[in-house]
Design an enzyme around this catalytic site. Sequence first.
Site: not given
Ligand code: EPU
Length: 434
Positions: A22-23, A117, A122-124, A126, A307, A399
Amino acid sequence: MEKYVIKGGKPLQGEVDISGAKNAAVAIIPAALMVDGVCRIENMPQISDTDMLLTILTHLGAEVKLINGSTIEIDSRNVKFSDAPFDLMRKIRASYYLIGAMLSRFGSAKTTMPGGCNFGVRPIDQHIKGMNALGADIEVRNGFVYAEAPDGRLHGAKIYLDKVSVGATMNIILAATLATGRTIIENAAREPHIVDLANFLNSMGADIRGAGTDTIKVNGVDKLHGGSYSIIPDQIEAGTYMVAAAATGGEVLIKNVIPKHLDCISAKLRETGTIVLEYEDSVLVKGNGNLRKANIKTLPYPGFPTDMQPQMGALLCMANGTSVITEGIYDNRFKYVNELRKMGADVQVDGRIAIFEGRAKLTGAPVMACDLRAGAAIVIAGLCASGTTEIEDIHFIERGYENFVGKLRALGADISIVDFPDEPDIHEKVIAIG
Ligand code: EPU
């Protein structure tokens, strides 16, 4: 509406085929927007997150053809810049990849803030920091993200991520692929799906090196060409069946996997007394019905994946002894514990730490899937519990798990999907009473 009804207590037995990751898929679909040609993608998981992204691409003008079950073709040559459908984007986390892909292809993007979820904030930031470094102006206003490369194209830069982020690493790779010059991402995430996205883009003409390490170098190219690519197997889907086999005391051969990607899950299951045998592209899991406690801390890859944390939580409820899980990635990923408690689990949560007292004799109950992996955990608990478990909000599970019910039934589980009437809303209830 639909719910799962499980009559527990049967060990899983047999073989299961794992679908595409999926990811990886949710980044590869937006990446196909950047390709000047036809992308043939094999091993595409058929789940609602990929369905939604393919629908978004179609709205943007891409031609999406289903070739057979898991093979599709995407032709984005006629895509024109336009707003993506916001109601769909809001529902999924991975819609953030459209920022990188659209900036790369058009020099601008307008998307919603991503959904997905809810594990706390969950900020963006970065992602935005990376796009800014590549020269994009980004504004977040009223739940929308507006991104613009002032001279129409991004420019390579050196970016040090403050936090290891899967999404930010992949989004910056997307944005940098068609930029001018070289981008270096330091403190990059190393998950297998990052390597898969880089391999997909490289097979279409990109020049990305170092994916899978913490330093990734992207030499921008002018154009990507069409090609054919097969997505890697889903590490988390495979892990979920491994835990389900172990928790039910069953014996399951999990096929179409890359055993190396499962190392941390296999190691943790072995600590619980489960036998895990690795073959070239499959693993055999034999549960012995007498699980031992284990402590887990979730970490970025190659650490234990967040996960897989809820699924292991379900298993540890039944292990002998007290287990501790420390959640290293998210602030709030223990909501599933409330559902496990309804089934008789003894778990205390304090912030990012949960203590599982073990030896619980789980009993069926009406419960909810609070999110994707929480839902998988509750299914595992239901498979082990005595009596009947009814799980609502299964759209979360769908999902990310292709044909979950069908695959579990083929392993001997007594699980079915049952229709039930929608709850009338409060207004209707008042009218009905009054
Ligand atoms: N974070 C920040 N700022 C950012 C991005 C992330 O502070 O700009 C923090 C997040 O809040 C979190 C940590 O950094 O505490 C890691 O977040 P990451 O960006 O790695 O997660 P993500 O990209 O939002 C993806 C997967 C998730 C999986 C995580 C960690 C997708 C669509 N989602 O999320 O998948 O938990 O990486 O491996 O790829 C799932 O499949 O169930 C799922 C939630």
